[in-house]
Design a protein around this motif. Structure first.
Motif, PDB file in Angstrom:
ATOM      1  N   SER A 241       0.852  -1.185   0.000  1.00  0.00           N
ATOM      2  CA  SER A 241       0.000   0.000   0.000  1.00  0.00           C
ATOM      3  C   SER A 241       0.891   1.239   0.000  1.00  0.00           C
ATOM      4  CB  SER A 241      -0.935  -0.003   1.225  1.00  0.00           C
ATOM      5  OG  SER A 241      -0.167   0.057   2.408  1.00  0.00           O
ATOM      6  N   LEU A 242       0.296   2.426   0.127  1.00  0.00           N
ATOM      7  CA  LEU A 242       1.085   3.649   0.267  1.00  0.00           C
ATOM      8  C   LEU A 242       1.991   3.539   1.478  1.00  0.00           C
ATOM      9  CD1 LEU A 242      -1.567   6.420  -0.500  1.00  0.00           C
ATOM     10  CD2 LEU A 242       0.417   5.794  -1.905  1.00  0.00           C
ATOM     11  N   ASP A 243       3.214   4.059   1.332  1.00  0.00           N
ATOM     12  CA  ASP A 243       4.247   4.063   2.359  1.00  0.00           C
ATOM     13  C   ASP A 243       4.838   2.681   2.634  1.00  0.00           C
ATOM     14  OD1 ASP A 243       4.091   6.828   2.737  1.00  0.00           O
ATOM     15  OD2 ASP A 243       2.487   6.615   4.218  1.00  0.00           O
ATOM     16  N   SER A 244       4.496   1.712   1.788  1.00  0.00           N
ATOM     17  CA  SER A 244       5.139   0.407   1.926  1.00  0.00           C
ATOM     18  C   SER A 244       6.610   0.524   1.518  1.00  0.00           C
ATOM     19  CB  SER A 244       4.453  -0.637   1.056  1.00  0.00           C
ATOM     20  OG  SER A 244       3.176  -0.953   1.541  1.00  0.00           O
ATOM     21  N   THR A 245       7.442  -0.287   2.121  1.00  0.00           N
ATOM     22  CA  THR A 245       8.860  -0.302   1.777  1.00  0.00           C
ATOM     23  C   THR A 245       9.069  -1.139   0.515  1.00  0.00           C
ATOM     24  OG1 THR A 245       9.317  -2.250   3.092  1.00  0.00           O
ATOM     25  CG2 THR A 245       9.446  -0.096   4.213  1.00  0.00           C
ATOM     26  N   LYS A 246      10.270  -1.035  -0.032  1.00  0.00           N
ATOM     27  CA  LYS A 246      10.595  -1.852  -1.207  1.00  0.00           C
ATOM     28  C   LYS A 246      10.569  -3.338  -0.867  1.00  0.00           C
ATOM     29  CE  LYS A 246      13.179   1.460  -4.038  1.00  0.00           C
ATOM     30  NZ  LYS A 246      14.460   1.797  -4.706  1.00  0.00           N
ATOM     31  N   GLN A 247      11.007  -3.687   0.343  1.00  0.00           N
ATOM     32  CA  GLN A 247      10.976  -5.106   0.711  1.00  0.00           C
ATOM     33  C   GLN A 247       9.539  -5.599   0.790  1.00  0.00           C
ATOM     34  OE1 GLN A 247      13.681  -7.269   0.993  1.00  0.00           O
ATOM     35  NE2 GLN A 247      11.944  -8.729   0.963  1.00  0.00           N
ATOM     36  N   GLN A 248       8.613  -4.784   1.279  1.00  0.00           N
ATOM     37  CA  GLN A 248       7.211  -5.171   1.340  1.00  0.00           C
ATOM     38  C   GLN A 248       6.636  -5.357  -0.070  1.00  0.00           C
ATOM     39  OE1 GLN A 248       5.971  -1.833   3.844  1.00  0.00           O
ATOM     40  NE2 GLN A 248       5.520  -3.250   5.547  1.00  0.00           N
ATOM     41  N   VAL A 249       7.070  -4.521  -1.024  1.00  0.00           N
ATOM     42  CA  VAL A 249       6.635  -4.677  -2.416  1.00  0.00           C
ATOM     43  C   VAL A 249       7.170  -5.982  -2.978  1.00  0.00           C
ATOM     44  CG1 VAL A 249       6.807  -3.736  -4.745  1.00  0.00           C
ATOM     45  CG2 VAL A 249       6.395  -2.206  -2.811  1.00  0.00           C
ATOM     46  N   PRO A 256      10.843  -7.313  -9.740  1.00  0.00           N
ATOM     47  CA  PRO A 256      10.218  -6.505 -10.790  1.00  0.00           C
ATOM     48  C   PRO A 256      10.756  -6.839 -12.179  1.00  0.00           C
ATOM     49  CG  PRO A 256      11.788  -5.187  -9.572  1.00  0.00           C
ATOM     50  CD  PRO A 256      11.690  -6.507  -8.862  1.00  0.00           C
ATOM     51  N   THR A 257       9.903  -6.622 -13.187  1.00  0.00           N
ATOM     52  CA  THR A 257      10.323  -6.800 -14.587  1.00  0.00           C
ATOM     53  C   THR A 257      11.352  -5.752 -14.965  1.00  0.00           C
ATOM     54  OG1 THR A 257       8.087  -7.571 -15.070  1.00  0.00           O
ATOM     55  CG2 THR A 257       9.472  -6.975 -16.961  1.00  0.00           C
ATOM     56  N   SER A 258      11.210  -4.541 -14.397  1.00  0.00           N
ATOM     57  CA  SER A 258      12.112  -3.444 -14.744  1.00  0.00           C
ATOM     58  C   SER A 258      12.356  -2.564 -13.529  1.00  0.00           C
ATOM     59  CB  SER A 258      11.497  -2.609 -15.875  1.00  0.00           C
ATOM     60  OG  SER A 258      12.238  -1.435 -16.120  1.00  0.00           O
ATOM     61  N   ILE A 259      13.628  -2.156 -13.393  1.00  0.00           N
ATOM     62  CA  ILE A 259      13.997  -1.133 -12.418  1.00  0.00           C
ATOM     63  C   ILE A 259      14.607   0.010 -13.210  1.00  0.00           C
ATOM     64  CG2 ILE A 259      15.550  -0.531 -10.533  1.00  0.00           C
ATOM     65  CD1 ILE A 259      15.215  -3.299  -9.427  1.00  0.00           C
ATOM     66  N   SER A 260      13.993   1.193 -13.101  1.00  0.00           N
ATOM     67  CA  SER A 260      14.394   2.325 -13.937  1.00  0.00           C
ATOM     68  C   SER A 260      15.753   2.877 -13.538  1.00  0.00           C
ATOM     69  CB  SER A 260      13.345   3.435 -13.847  1.00  0.00           C
ATOM     70  OG  SER A 260      13.781   4.579 -14.562  1.00  0.00           O
ATOM     71  N   LEU A 261      16.509   3.276 -14.552  1.00  0.00           N
ATOM     72  CA  LEU A 261      17.812   3.901 -14.338  1.00  0.00           C
ATOM     73  C   LEU A 261      17.652   5.380 -14.024  1.00  0.00           C
ATOM     74  CD1 LEU A 261      20.960   3.672 -14.541  1.00  0.00           C
ATOM     75  CD2 LEU A 261      20.716   4.211 -16.970  1.00  0.00           C
ATOM     76  N   TYR A 262      16.572   5.990 -14.464  1.00  0.00           N
ATOM     77  CA  TYR A 262      16.433   7.443 -14.416  1.00  0.00           C
ATOM     78  C   TYR A 262      15.474   7.935 -13.341  1.00  0.00           C
ATOM     79  CZ  TYR A 262      18.524   6.571 -18.944  1.00  0.00           C
ATOM     80  OH  TYR A 262      19.358   6.128 -19.944  1.00  0.00           O
ATOM     81  N   SER A 263      14.718   7.035 -12.755  1.00  0.00           N
ATOM     82  CA  SER A 263      13.800   7.437 -11.678  1.00  0.00           C
ATOM     83  C   SER A 263      13.658   6.286 -10.693  1.00  0.00           C
ATOM     84  CB  SER A 263      12.426   7.823 -12.237  1.00  0.00           C
ATOM     85  OG  SER A 263      11.819   6.709 -12.873  1.00  0.00           O
ATOM     86  N   ASN A 264      13.098   6.603  -9.544  1.00  0.00           N
ATOM     87  CA  ASN A 264      12.933   5.591  -8.502  1.00  0.00           C
ATOM     88  C   ASN A 264      11.618   4.848  -8.755  1.00  0.00           C
ATOM     89  OD1 ASN A 264      13.483   4.101  -6.218  1.00  0.00           O
ATOM     90  ND2 ASN A 264      13.333   5.816  -4.770  1.00  0.00           N
ATOM     91  N   GLN A 265      11.625   4.050  -9.838  1.00  0.00           N
ATOM     92  CA  GLN A 265      10.406   3.380 -10.277  1.00  0.00           C
ATOM     93  C   GLN A 265      10.670   1.915 -10.586  1.00  0.00           C
ATOM     94  OE1 GLN A 265       8.642   3.710 -14.444  1.00  0.00           O
ATOM     95  NE2 GLN A 265       7.226   5.059 -13.315  1.00  0.00           N
ATOM     96  N   TRP A 266       9.722   1.086 -10.154  1.00  0.00           N
ATOM     97  CA  TRP A 266       9.740  -0.326 -10.510  1.00  0.00           C
ATOM     98  C   TRP A 266       8.548  -0.619 -11.403  1.00  0.00           C
ATOM     99  CZ3 TRP A 266      10.869  -3.580  -5.425  1.00  0.00           C
ATOM    100  CH2 TRP A 266      12.164  -3.270  -4.974  1.00  0.00           C
ATOM    101  N   PHE A 275       8.556   5.306  -5.944  1.00  0.00           N
ATOM    102  CA  PHE A 275       9.007   5.427  -4.559  1.00  0.00           C
ATOM    103  C   PHE A 275       9.547   6.838  -4.303  1.00  0.00           C
ATOM    104  CE2 PHE A 275       9.405   1.015  -5.821  1.00  0.00           C
ATOM    105  CZ  PHE A 275       8.868   0.308  -4.738  1.00  0.00           C
ATOM    106  N   SER A 276       9.499   7.232  -3.053  1.00  0.00           N
ATOM    107  CA  SER A 276      10.065   8.514  -2.632  1.00  0.00           C
ATOM    108  C   SER A 276      11.568   8.371  -2.445  1.00  0.00           C
ATOM    109  CB  SER A 276       9.415   8.959  -1.314  1.00  0.00           C
ATOM    110  OG  SER A 276       9.792   8.053  -0.278  1.00  0.00           O
ATOM    111  N   GLN A 277      12.205   9.473  -2.012  1.00  0.00           N
ATOM    112  CA  GLN A 277      13.643   9.412  -1.736  1.00  0.00           C
ATOM    113  C   GLN A 277      13.950   8.486  -0.565  1.00  0.00           C
ATOM    114  OE1 GLN A 277      14.891  13.477  -1.190  1.00  0.00           O
ATOM    115  NE2 GLN A 277      14.920  13.922  -3.398  1.00  0.00           N
ATOM    116  N   ASP A 278      12.943   8.265   0.255  1.00  0.00           N
ATOM    117  CA  ASP A 278      13.095   7.355   1.395  1.00  0.00           C
ATOM    118  C   ASP A 278      12.742   5.925   1.018  1.00  0.00           C
ATOM    119  OD1 ASP A 278      13.809   9.500   3.025  1.00  0.00           O
ATOM    120  OD2 ASP A 278      11.697   9.937   3.473  1.00  0.00           O
ATOM    121  N   ASN A 279      12.502   5.704  -0.307  1.00  0.00           N
ATOM    122  CA  ASN A 279      12.183   4.369  -0.837  1.00  0.00           C
ATOM    123  C   ASN A 279      10.867   3.817  -0.280  1.00  0.00           C
ATOM    124  OD1 ASN A 279      14.479   4.190  -2.527  1.00  0.00           O
ATOM    125  ND2 ASN A 279      15.733   3.469  -0.792  1.00  0.00           N
TER     126      ASN A 279
END
Length: 294
Positions: A241-249, A256-266, A275-279
Motif C-alpha cells: 500500500s502507500l508508504d510500503s517499503t521496497k521489501q514489502q513490495v 520486478p520486470t524493470s527497475i528504472s535507471l532514471y527514476s525511482n520506479q519499478w 518510490f520517494s527518496q526514502d524508498n
C-alpha cells in the motif's frame, strides 16, 4: 576546178598555221608549269624535234601512272598505345560480392572467439572480411551485427543483431544476478551479452537490458523478453500500500520486470510503482491489473 584547188591550198595553209601556233602556246604553258630541272632533254621523233617538251599524250600517261602509284601505296595503320582505353589485353575482373565475402566470414572456426580488448587483426582472423567499414566511426559490420573499436583499435562494444558474431566473455554457470551484482556475476548468470553499448554502461540480451554504475555494479534492468536470470526475492503472497517499503513490495510482487535507471520506479510488465527518496511507495499505475495493492 581551179577554184576548188585554190580553196584546198588555203585551208591546208591555215590549218598548219593554227596547229603550229597551238603547239607553241602549249609548250609555253608547260614551261611555266614544270620546273626546268624536270624537263626532259630533246628527243628526236622521226623528222620532228621536240625541245624538251613532252607531248600531251605523254603528260596524260604520266598523270595516270602517278595516280596508280599513289593508289598502290599501302595504308599505314597507326600503332595502338599501350595506355589506350580500348586496350583489351587485360581482362575485366568482376568486383567481389557480398556472397563471396560471406564465404570468407563463414570459414572461421566455431571454436574461435573475440572478446573485449581484441585487436582488429584478431577480429578479422575470426570473423573474416567485414561486410561494411564505417567512414564516420571506428566500426565494422557483419551484415546487421556491428563491432566498435576504440582509438587503439581494440574491441570496446558490439551489437549481435543477427547472432553471427563469434564473441565470448564467458559461459553461464546457472546462477542468478541482482542489484549490486558485478559484471562477472552477470556473466556467470547470463553468459556473453548480445550487445555492449558504446555510449552507456549497458549490456543487452536480445531486447532485455542491464545497466551498471561507474563501479560496474548492477543498478537497473529491463526484462522485456523475460530472459534475464535476475532475482531480488520471491513473492510471499502479501500485498502492499502507500508508504510500503521496497521489501514489502518484493514480498507482495516478487522481482520486478524493470527497475528504472532514471527514476525511482519499478515496473511489473506495464504496471508501475513509484518510490520517494526514502524508498517508500508514493503512487502506482496498475495498467494490466496485476498489482497486489490493499
Amino acid at each position: 576546178m581551179g577554184f576548188v584547188l585554190i580553196i584546198s591550198i588555203i585551208t591546208s595553209i591555215a590549218f598548219n598555221t593554227f596547229n603550229d601556233e597551238a603547239n607553241t602556246h602549249y609548250s609555253e604553258v608547260l614551261h611555266e608549269a614544270i620546273p626546268e630541272n624536270t624537263i626532259t632533254p630533246p628527243v628526236t621523233s622521226g623528222t620532228k624535234v621536240t625541245q624538251g617538251t613532252p607531248s600531251l599524250e605523254t603528260v596524260r600517261k604520266n598523270e595516270v601512272n602517278s595516280i596508280d602509284e599513289i593508289e598502290d601505296i599501302p595504308e599505314e595503320t597507326p600503332e595502338k598505345s599501350s595506355n589506350s582505353d580500348d586496350d583489351v589485353s587485360s581482362p575485366w575482373v568482376a568486383p567481389e560480392t557480398n556472397e563471396s565475402k560471406s564465404v570468407k566470414n563463414n570459414s572461421s572456426s566455431s571454436n574461435e572467439f573475440f572478446t573485449l580488448g581484441s585487436t582488429k587483426e584478431e577480429v578479422e582472423n575470426i570473423m573474416g572480411t567485414p561486410t561494411a567499414i564505417s567512414a564516420y566511426s571506428n566500426q565494422w559490420s557483419y551484415d546487421f551485427s556491428t563491432i566498435e573499436f576504440n582509438d587503439q583499435n581494440l574491441v570496446t562494444a558490439w551489437t549481435d543483431f543477427d547472432q553471427k558474431l563469434h564473441v565470448s566473455l564467458g559461459n553461464v554457470n546457472g546462477s542468478t544476478f541482482n542489484l549490486d551484482s558485478t559484471k562477472q556475476q552477470v556473466l556467470n548468470a547470463m553468459g556473453t551479452p548480445t550487445s555492449i553499448s558504446l555510449y552507456s554502461n549497458q549490456w543487452s540480451y536480445d531486447f532485455s537490458t542491464i545497466d551498471f554504475n561507474e563501479n560496474d555494479l548492477v543498478v537497473a534492468w529491463t526484462d522485456f523478453d523475460k530472459k534475464l536470470n535476475v532475482t531480488i526475492g520471491n513473492s510471499k503472497g502479501d500485498s502492499f500500500s502507500l508508504d510500503s517499503t521496497k521489501q514489502q513490495v518484493i514480498d507482495a510482487m516478487g522481482t520486478p520486470t524493470s527497475i528504472s535507471l532514471y527514476s525511482n520506479q519499478w515496473s511489473y510488465d506495464f504496471s508501475t510503482i513509484n518510490f520517494s527518496q526514502d524508498n517508500l511507495v508514493i503512487d502506482w499505475s496498475d495498467f494490466d491489473e496485476i498489482l497486489k495493492v490493499k
